[in-house]
Design an enzyme around this catalytic site. Structure first.
Site, PDB file in Angstrom:
ATOM      1  N   LYS A 103       0.831  -1.201   0.000  1.00 55.98           N
ATOM      2  CA  LYS A 103       0.000   0.000   0.000  1.00 55.98           C
ATOM      3  C   LYS A 103       0.875   1.265   0.000  1.00 55.98           C
ATOM      4  CE  LYS A 103      -2.074  -1.451   3.796  1.00 55.98           C
ATOM      5  NZ  LYS A 103      -1.429  -2.775   3.900  1.00 55.98           N
ATOM      6  N   THR A 104       1.861   1.292   0.905  1.00 54.43           N
ATOM      7  CA  THR A 104       2.749   2.468   0.983  1.00 54.43           C
ATOM      8  C   THR A 104       3.521   2.620  -0.322  1.00 54.43           C
ATOM      9  OG1 THR A 104       3.009   1.916   3.310  1.00 54.43           O
ATOM     10  CG2 THR A 104       4.547   3.525   2.416  1.00 54.43           C
ATOM     11  N   ASP A 135      -1.192   6.658   6.679  1.00 54.26           N
ATOM     12  CA  ASP A 135      -1.201   5.223   6.979  1.00 54.26           C
ATOM     13  C   ASP A 135      -2.106   4.990   8.195  1.00 54.26           C
ATOM     14  OD1 ASP A 135      -0.528   2.631   6.596  1.00 54.26           O
ATOM     15  OD2 ASP A 135       1.528   2.783   7.327  1.00 54.26           O
ATOM     16  N   THR A 141      -5.480  -1.420   7.193  1.00 57.50           N
ATOM     17  CA  THR A 141      -5.624  -2.876   7.192  1.00 57.50           C
ATOM     18  C   THR A 141      -7.067  -3.224   7.541  1.00 57.50           C
ATOM     19  OG1 THR A 141      -4.879  -2.817   9.473  1.00 57.50           O
ATOM     20  CG2 THR A 141      -3.251  -3.445   7.823  1.00 57.50           C
ATOM     21  N   ARG A 164       6.520  -8.210   1.812  1.00 62.58           N
ATOM     22  CA  ARG A 164       7.401  -7.814   2.919  1.00 62.58           C
ATOM     23  C   ARG A 164       8.007  -9.046   3.595  1.00 62.58           C
ATOM     24  NH1 ARG A 164       4.499  -4.353   6.556  1.00 62.58           N
ATOM     25  NH2 ARG A 164       5.262  -2.557   5.393  1.00 62.58           N
TER      26      ARG A 164
HETATM   27  P1  ADP Z   1       2.157  -1.933   3.207  1.00 64.24           P
HETATM   28  O1  ADP Z   1       2.181  -0.448   3.119  1.00 64.24           O
HETATM   29  O2  ADP Z   1       0.971  -2.547   2.538  1.00 64.24           O
HETATM   30  O3  ADP Z   1       2.335  -2.459   4.604  1.00 64.24           O
HETATM   31  P2  ADP Z   1       4.657  -1.734   1.738  1.00 64.24           P
HETATM   32  O4  ADP Z   1       4.223  -0.905   0.576  1.00 64.24           O
HETATM   33  O5  ADP Z   1       5.424  -1.041   2.816  1.00 64.24           O
HETATM   34  O6  ADP Z   1       3.406  -2.502   2.382  1.00 64.24           O
HETATM   35  O7  ADP Z   1       5.506  -2.969   1.152  1.00 64.24           O
HETATM   36  C1  ADP Z   1       6.458  -3.667   1.929  1.00 64.24           C
HETATM   37  C2  ADP Z   1       7.655  -4.021   1.070  1.00 64.24           C
HETATM   38  O8  ADP Z   1       7.261  -5.051   0.169  1.00 64.24           O
HETATM   39  C3  ADP Z   1       8.150  -2.867   0.209  1.00 64.24           C
HETATM   40  O9  ADP Z   1       9.281  -2.300   0.768  1.00 64.24           O
HETATM   41  C4  ADP Z   1       8.505  -3.498  -1.121  1.00 64.24           C
HETATM   42  O10 ADP Z   1       9.882  -3.787  -1.160  1.00 64.24           O
HETATM   43  C5  ADP Z   1       7.773  -4.809  -1.136  1.00 64.24           C
HETATM   44  N1  ADP Z   1       6.632  -4.800  -2.065  1.00 64.24           N
HETATM   45  C6  ADP Z   1       5.336  -4.558  -1.768  1.00 64.24           C
HETATM   46  N2  ADP Z   1       4.560  -4.700  -2.849  1.00 64.24           N
HETATM   47  C7  ADP Z   1       5.363  -5.034  -3.863  1.00 64.24           C
HETATM   48  C8  ADP Z   1       5.135  -5.342  -5.249  1.00 64.24           C
HETATM   49  N3  ADP Z   1       3.902  -5.343  -5.772  1.00 64.24           N
HETATM   50  N4  ADP Z   1       6.203  -5.644  -6.018  1.00 64.24           N
HETATM   51  C9  ADP Z   1       7.440  -5.666  -5.482  1.00 64.24           C
HETATM   52  N5  ADP Z   1       7.723  -5.425  -4.188  1.00 64.24           N
HETATM   53  C10 ADP Z   1       6.696  -5.102  -3.382  1.00 64.24           C
END
Ligand code: ADP
Length: 335
Positions: free
Chosen positions: A66-67, A111, A160, A219
């Site tokens: 998401k981030t 977030d 989430t 992640r």
């Molecule tokens: P969330 O915000 O949903 O908790 P993040 O965007 O922080 O998740 O993602 C966590 C890590 O996973 C990121 O640092 C990235 O390296 C990896 N990641 C997430 N989604 C992808 C994707 N679609 N393709 C490649 N790497 C991804």
């Protein structure tokens, strides 16, 4: 160095590692094809109109990207992304300060949006709808209201728990996207890219082993890769092979389904103490010494995804697959 210092050092190491691996181009953002397609369409249209993109909400499990999407959109729109989170916005003044400091077309990433409190939400509604900031200064009869026009901007929120977002807030987003768990092939692609960025070699078999135990979550996959790299380094191997991957998982007490010790304890309690269910979340929480919210957010989504747990109106049930996986007798009258 104190334990606290070590903890914060390893915490910041983890953050740097995440940042280094975060995709900054659409082609590097693997999977979530429908979300990507829809977003690209919205961004291209907004860019052509020279307007900011509509406010967006992403929801889904932690670590699904998401981030990363918020920052990718910033890059595509060639604009700055300012970042905050629901719990950091304690009072209306906090969100007002952020909004009044935005440059035209900036993105404000929020977030944990389900943790924004009511007073802050009320400042957000007119800000999102008509780009006006209404603030009340002072208290009681001498309180004064003043309004301020804001520059065009986009709110990108992530949560989430979309169900905990109030419906007035939810209705102010132009588009809402649900991020799904990834399939194993996509996780393998993510591992290939991450290994390349980290400058480590990994065999096809090792990649497969890590991908299958990564809980369908980028992640987690990246974290396992990092641990496997540590293992390889320690044993002076210049490539992460299947032994290296298997030994890493053993050290982390992760099984072939990607279950950690805590997940197995959860299922064991459900099976041994509650005859496999159905059991209510409060009773389970008391037995596990965990908050019901933690059970719902941390344990259940993945266990349901791999078919080890069912949520029914009568309560939680361990599936036949869970019994087989944990090598328990199928005593449940449910199957
Ligand atoms: P969330 O915000 O949903 O908790 P993040 O965007 O922080 O998740 O993602 C966590 C890590 O996973 C990121 O640092 C990235 O390296 C990896 N990641 C997430 N989604 C992808 C994707 N679609 N393709 C490649 N790497 C991804």
């Amino acid at each position: 160095m104190s334990t606290q210092d070590k903890k914060s050092q390893s915490g910041s190491e983890e953050i740097n590692f995440e940042k280094a691996l975060r995709p900054t181009a659409w082609d590097d953002y693997i999977g979530q094809e429908k979300v990507k397609q829809h977003l690209r369409l919205m961004i291209d249209a907004a860019r052509a109109r020279k307007e900011p993109c509509d406010h967006l909400l992403f929801y889904g499990q932690p670590g699904l990207g998401k981030t990363t999407l918020a920052y990718l959109i910033g890059k595509e729109m060639q604009t700055q992304v300012r970042s905050t989170s629901g719990p950091a916005l304690e009072k209306p003044g906090d969100i007002a300060a952020l909004l009044t400091n935005l440059e035209p077309h900036d993105i404000l990433f929020i977030d944990e949006a389900h943790r924004i409190n009511k007073l802050v939400e009320e400042v957000l509604y007119p800000a999102m709808e008509t780009r006006t900031l209404h603030l009340i200064i002072g208290k009681g009869p001498s309180a004064k209201t003043f309004s301020l026009d804001l520059p065009p901007f986009t709110i990108v929120a992530a949560t989430t728990k979309a169900n905990l977002l109030s419906s007035p807030l939810r209705s102010r987003f132009g588009a809402i996207f649900r991020l799904e768990f990834y399939d194993v092939k996509d996780i393998e692609k993510i591992l290939t890219r991450s290994a390349h960025l980290l400058g480590v070699e990994i065999t096809h078999e090792a990649k497969k082993i890590l991908a299958e135990t990564a809980r369908f979550t980028p992640r987690t996959a990246n974290r396992l890769l990092k641990r496997a790299r540590d293992y390889a380094q320690l044993y002076r191997k210049n490539v992460i092979d299947n032994t290296c991957a298997e030994e890493t998982l053993k050290l982390l007490d992760i099984d072939e389904f990607g279950l950690e010790r805590a997940d197995r304890d959860f299922l064991e309690i459900l099976i041994d103490k509650f005859q496999g269910g159905p059991v209510g979340i409060r009773a389970l929480g008391a037995a596990l010494n965990e908050e019901p919210g933690t059970i719902e957010d941390v344990y259940e989504p993945f266990l349901m995804q791999i078919g080890l747990l069912q949520r029914t109106p009568a309560g939680r049930i361990a599936t036949k697959r869970a019994y087989t996986h944990l090598k328990k007798d199928h005593k449940s009258p449910l199957f």
